[in-house]
Design a protein around this motif. Structure first.
Motif, PDB file in Angstrom:
ATOM      1  N   ARG A   1      32.784  68.686  -2.504  1.00  0.00           N
ATOM      2  CA  ARG A   1      32.293  67.225  -2.782  1.00  0.00           C
ATOM      3  C   ARG A   1      32.005  66.559  -1.401  1.00  0.00           C
ATOM      4  O   ARG A   1      33.652  67.021  -0.702  1.00  0.00           O
ATOM      5  CB  ARG A   1      31.800  66.409  -3.743  1.00  0.00           C
ATOM      6  CG  ARG A   1      31.553  67.242  -5.124  1.00  0.00           C
ATOM      7  CD  ARG A   1      32.368  65.637  -6.326  1.00  0.00           C
ATOM      8  NE  ARG A   1      31.422  66.431  -7.497  1.00  0.00           N
ATOM      9  CZ  ARG A   1      31.761  66.769  -8.722  1.00  0.00           C
ATOM     10  NH1 ARG A   1      32.710  65.279  -9.130  1.00  0.00           N
ATOM     11  NH2 ARG A   1      31.896  66.840 -10.019  1.00  0.00           N
ATOM     12  N   GLY A   2      31.361  65.951  -0.614  1.00  0.00           N
ATOM     13  CA  GLY A   2      31.692  65.061   0.167  1.00  0.00           C
ATOM     14  C   GLY A   2      32.109  65.828   1.834  1.00  0.00           C
ATOM     15  O   GLY A   2      32.366  65.357   2.822  1.00  0.00           O
ATOM     16  N   LEU A   3      30.880  67.150   1.932  1.00  0.00           N
ATOM     17  CA  LEU A   3      30.968  67.869   2.969  1.00  0.00           C
ATOM     18  C   LEU A   3      30.201  67.378   3.847  1.00  0.00           C
ATOM     19  O   LEU A   3      29.250  67.168   3.968  1.00  0.00           O
ATOM     20  CB  LEU A   3      30.385  69.224   2.597  1.00  0.00           C
ATOM     21  CG  LEU A   3      30.913  70.281   3.017  1.00  0.00           C
ATOM     22  CD1 LEU A   3      32.246  71.207   3.238  1.00  0.00           C
ATOM     23  CD2 LEU A   3      29.464  71.857   2.789  1.00  0.00           C
TER      24      LEU A   3
ATOM     25  N   VAL B   1      26.065  64.255   3.927  1.00  0.00           N
ATOM     26  CA  VAL B   1      26.557  64.426   2.842  1.00  0.00           C
ATOM     27  C   VAL B   1      26.027  65.855   2.364  1.00  0.00           C
ATOM     28  O   VAL B   1      24.736  65.283   2.169  1.00  0.00           O
ATOM     29  CB  VAL B   1      27.504  63.316   1.983  1.00  0.00           C
ATOM     30  CG1 VAL B   1      26.288  63.342   0.760  1.00  0.00           C
ATOM     31  CG2 VAL B   1      28.544  63.686   0.996  1.00  0.00           C
ATOM     32  N   ALA B   2      27.299  66.948   1.634  1.00  0.00           N
ATOM     33  CA  ALA B   2      26.877  67.837   0.828  1.00  0.00           C
ATOM     34  C   ALA B   2      27.482  68.246   0.438  1.00  0.00           C
ATOM     35  O   ALA B   2      28.851  67.744   0.083  1.00  0.00           O
ATOM     36  CB  ALA B   2      25.910  68.588   2.226  1.00  0.00           C
ATOM     37  N   ALA B   3      27.629  69.691  -0.229  1.00  0.00           N
ATOM     38  CA  ALA B   3      28.542  70.089  -1.343  1.00  0.00           C
ATOM     39  C   ALA B   3      28.647  71.584  -1.184  1.00  0.00           C
ATOM     40  O   ALA B   3      27.560  72.356  -0.671  1.00  0.00           O
ATOM     41  CB  ALA B   3      27.733  70.034  -2.611  1.00  0.00           C
TER      42      ALA B   3
ATOM     43  N   GLY C   1      24.256  75.628   1.902  1.00  0.00           N
ATOM     44  CA  GLY C   1      23.069  75.043   2.564  1.00  0.00           C
ATOM     45  C   GLY C   1      23.492  74.844   3.598  1.00  0.00           C
ATOM     46  O   GLY C   1      24.482  74.662   3.796  1.00  0.00           O
ATOM     47  N   GLU C   2      22.415  74.210   4.309  1.00  0.00           N
ATOM     48  CA  GLU C   2      22.089  73.766   5.679  1.00  0.00           C
ATOM     49  C   GLU C   2      22.531  72.607   5.492  1.00  0.00           C
ATOM     50  O   GLU C   2      23.131  72.022   6.639  1.00  0.00           O
ATOM     51  CB  GLU C   2      21.216  73.856   6.814  1.00  0.00           C
ATOM     52  CG  GLU C   2      20.193  73.608   5.871  1.00  0.00           C
ATOM     53  CD  GLU C   2      19.226  75.036   5.501  1.00  0.00           C
ATOM     54  OE1 GLU C   2      18.443  75.006   5.582  1.00  0.00           O
ATOM     55  OE2 GLU C   2      19.843  75.459   4.873  1.00  0.00           O
ATOM     56  N   PHE C   3      22.086  71.254   5.081  1.00  0.00           N
ATOM     57  CA  PHE C   3      22.751  70.303   4.459  1.00  0.00           C
ATOM     58  C   PHE C   3      22.405  69.510   3.398  1.00  0.00           C
ATOM     59  O   PHE C   3      22.183  70.816   2.361  1.00  0.00           O
ATOM     60  CB  PHE C   3      22.461  69.176   5.266  1.00  0.00           C
ATOM     61  CG  PHE C   3      20.162  69.388   5.609  1.00  0.00           C
ATOM     62  CD1 PHE C   3      19.311  69.747   4.251  1.00  0.00           C
ATOM     63  CD2 PHE C   3      19.967  70.059   6.805  1.00  0.00           C
ATOM     64  CE1 PHE C   3      17.854  70.290   4.548  1.00  0.00           C
ATOM     65  CE2 PHE C   3      18.506  70.668   7.113  1.00  0.00           C
ATOM     66  CZ  PHE C   3      17.833  70.773   5.825  1.00  0.00           C
ATOM     67  N   GLY C   4      22.840  68.378   2.987  1.00  0.00           N
ATOM     68  CA  GLY C   4      22.372  67.937   1.275  1.00  0.00           C
ATOM     69  C   GLY C   4      21.096  67.552   1.646  1.00  0.00           C
ATOM     70  O   GLY C   4      19.942  67.105   2.612  1.00  0.00           O
ATOM     71  N   ARG C   5      20.511  66.577   0.676  1.00  0.00           N
ATOM     72  CA  ARG C   5      19.252  65.687   0.401  1.00  0.00           C
ATOM     73  C   ARG C   5      19.279  64.137   0.435  1.00  0.00           C
ATOM     74  O   ARG C   5      20.794  63.762  -0.037  1.00  0.00           O
ATOM     75  CB  ARG C   5      18.084  66.265  -1.175  1.00  0.00           C
ATOM     76  CG  ARG C   5      18.632  68.008  -0.618  1.00  0.00           C
ATOM     77  CD  ARG C   5      16.985  68.106   0.109  1.00  0.00           C
ATOM     78  NE  ARG C   5      16.449  69.441   0.839  1.00  0.00           N
ATOM     79  CZ  ARG C   5      16.043  69.621   1.189  1.00  0.00           C
ATOM     80  NH1 ARG C   5      13.634  69.047   1.089  1.00  0.00           N
ATOM     81  NH2 ARG C   5      14.859  70.736   2.062  1.00  0.00           N
ATOM     82  N   THR C   6      18.436  63.060  -0.060  1.00  0.00           N
ATOM     83  CA  THR C   6      18.515  61.950  -0.080  1.00  0.00           C
ATOM     84  C   THR C   6      19.013  62.026  -0.667  1.00  0.00           C
ATOM     85  O   THR C   6      18.629  62.145  -1.905  1.00  0.00           O
ATOM     86  CB  THR C   6      17.359  61.590   0.706  1.00  0.00           C
ATOM     87  OG1 THR C   6      16.157  61.769  -0.107  1.00  0.00           O
ATOM     88  CG2 THR C   6      16.539  61.583   1.933  1.00  0.00           C
ATOM     89  N   PRO C   7      19.809  60.188  -1.473  1.00  0.00           N
ATOM     90  CA  PRO C   7      20.126  59.921  -2.456  1.00  0.00           C
ATOM     91  C   PRO C   7      18.291  59.626  -3.719  1.00  0.00           C
ATOM     92  O   PRO C   7      19.071  59.536  -4.679  1.00  0.00           O
ATOM     93  CB  PRO C   7      21.008  59.046  -2.157  1.00  0.00           C
ATOM     94  CG  PRO C   7      21.345  59.086  -0.853  1.00  0.00           C
ATOM     95  CD  PRO C   7      20.021  60.597   0.035  1.00  0.00           C
ATOM     96  N   ARG C   8      17.643  58.451  -2.625  1.00  0.00           N
ATOM     97  CA  ARG C   8      17.152  58.329  -3.548  1.00  0.00           C
ATOM     98  C   ARG C   8      15.741  59.583  -3.641  1.00  0.00           C
ATOM     99  O   ARG C   8      15.112  60.670  -2.651  1.00  0.00           O
ATOM    100  CB  ARG C   8      16.185  57.771  -2.699  1.00  0.00           C
ATOM    101  CG  ARG C   8      15.224  56.301  -3.646  1.00  0.00           C
ATOM    102  CD  ARG C   8      14.606  55.437  -2.493  1.00  0.00           C
ATOM    103  NE  ARG C   8      13.824  54.580  -3.405  1.00  0.00           N
ATOM    104  CZ  ARG C   8      14.071  53.695  -4.382  1.00  0.00           C
ATOM    105  NH1 ARG C   8      15.256  52.692  -3.827  1.00  0.00           N
ATOM    106  NH2 ARG C   8      13.199  52.591  -4.826  1.00  0.00           N
TER     107      ARG C   8
END
Length: 429
Positions: A108-110, A356-358, A336-343
């Motif tokens: 996590r926190g990638l 941030v991603a995982a 993947g290439e990135f994470g997604r928005t928190p909201r």
């Protein structure tokens, strides 16, 4: 001229991407078109890698980093469930993986991602345009192709099941073999040509090229000899072609991956089985993609279909490798290439979020059953960041390639390290 096409992907930027490779079929009259794809470098390790790209960028907070205490507009629709590792919790749509959490790790926190639809950071650790003046950074599979041999006698070290993956400044000789479409036709002997006749044609080719070989100071002709010999080995042995034929696998093994369904997402899990079969015949690095994750809308509807299938496929791969005694030699990484928005947006989707991603890592004899790194309470910022280069460094180290010392000379004559952040994750090693 042969064109081997890869997967066609359309993401939110509207660009349809289909990687391809054109291969000249001159040279051997037997129609052999593999030589310059195959490297004959040496190496003794039996370690191998399956690098899985989740194209489009999956939402980390709906898979591996759920935030049940966040406000509803952030936490989404899914609940978390306990795993067989105390304190380690994942999405409720991963019940099979939850019972195998001791065999994998979650990162996590990638950090280190960029806002581009590309497999580049997963395959090379860098954006697509980095070092573009000299061809770009090489993929981890191309590095394996350069410094390692296959563990079998005839398999190419690097195979891509997702179309062409860049060899970067290492050059096209270290590109993967892409067994899509017509490419598979190159893996079988022409019925009119025997193995001895094919080898005789190779010897004739060498004699005809004597003058060119004498004049070549670069060593390219000598390298071509090695690649041609590997190509002949691939064709005459038939092992790679057999490995690519998943229908030859025992039905009960196929069912471990697909649940008996040949169609839809469950059927796509045959790619995980195919990756295992390739590793088993000696391939050292397999690149593949799975699913579509560009969920600007209907994120949760998409996940309700894809996550159960992914749960079955990854669990099947872990079990299969374990039963065959391969789990400590084969590392699997999924990202993947990135994470997604928190909201969550007004279309029940999540947008791009490279901050941030995982990632998910299994096998390879690494220390598993743990979570490494952390994001904040909304999964929007890294609280305990882990740079994706350090994940790559761990993968390299586990393959027997030292990321802290290994360098290559690029076409401009400059030495290049594999990574900027070269320290492997001590938690895993």
């Amino acid at each position: 001229m042969l064109t081997i096409k890869g997967d066609r992907k359309v993401c939110c930027d509207g660009v349809a991407r289909r990687s391809f490779l054109k291969i000249g079929a001159t040279g051997l009259a037997g129609g052999l078109a593999l030589p310059h794809l195959l490297s004959a470098e040496t190496g003794s390790s039996r370690k191998a890698l399956i690098n899985v790209h989740l194209s489009g960028g999956p939402s980390h907070q709906d898979m591996w980093d759920l935030k049940p205490d966040a406000p509803s507009e952030y936490r989404g629709e899914f609940n978390e469930i306990a795993t067989n590792v105390p304190g380690m919790r994942i999405c409720e749509l991963f019940p099979k993986l939850a019972q195998r959490a001791d065999k994998f790790s979650i990162i996590r926190g990638l950090v280190g991602s960029v806002d581009e639809h590309s497999s580049s950071t997963a395959m090379t650790a860098y954006p697509e345009k980095a070092l573009s003046a000299v061809g770009g950074h090489p993929s981890i599979g191309s590095v394996v192709n350069k410094v390692c041999s296959s563990t079998g006698n005839s398999a190419p070290p690097f195979v891509s099941l997702m179309g062409m993956v860049t060899p970067g400044y290492l050059g096209p000789v270290h590109s993967p073999f892409v067994p899509d479409g017509a490419g598979r036709g190159n893996l079988r002997m022409d019925k009119q040509i025997t193995a001895d006749r094919l080898k005789n044609r190779n010897e004739l080719l060498k004699e005809l090229d004597t003058m060119a070989r004498d004049a070549d100071a670069s060593g390219r002709m000598e390298a071509l000899d090695a690649f041609t010999q590997r190509a002949i080995d691939v064709v005459t042995s038939g092992k790679l072609a057999d490995a690519l034929d998943v229908d030859k696998e025992k039905p009960d093994v196929v069912k471990m991956y697909t649940g008996g369904d040949r169609n839809g997402r469950m059927g796509d899990n045959r790619k995980f089985l195919l990756a295992r079969r390739l590793i088993e015949v000696g391939v050292r690095s397999v690149a593949m993609s799975w699913g579509g994750w560009d969920t600007h809308e209907n994120n949760f509807k998409t996940f309700r279909t894809q996550l159960p299938a992914l749960d079955l496929g990854l669990s099947g791969l872990i079990d299969d490798l374990t039963q065959r005694g391969m789990i400590n030699d084969v590392t699997i990484v999924l990202w993947g290439e990135f994470g997604r928005t928190p909201r969550v947006n007004d279309k029940a989707g999540r947008d791009h979020w490279p901050r941030v991603a995982a990632a998910w890592v299994a096998g390879g004899g690494l220390k598993h059953g743990q979570v490494i790194g952390a994001s904040d309470r909304l999964a929007g910022e890294a609280k305990n960041p882990v740079h994706l280069h350090r994940v790559h460094a761990t993968l390299y180290k586990n393959l027997g390639i030292d990321p802290e010392t290994t360098q290559f000379i690029d076409p401009s004559g400059r030495p290049q390290y594999l990574l900027d952040h070269r320290e492997p994750l001590k938690e895993l090693i």
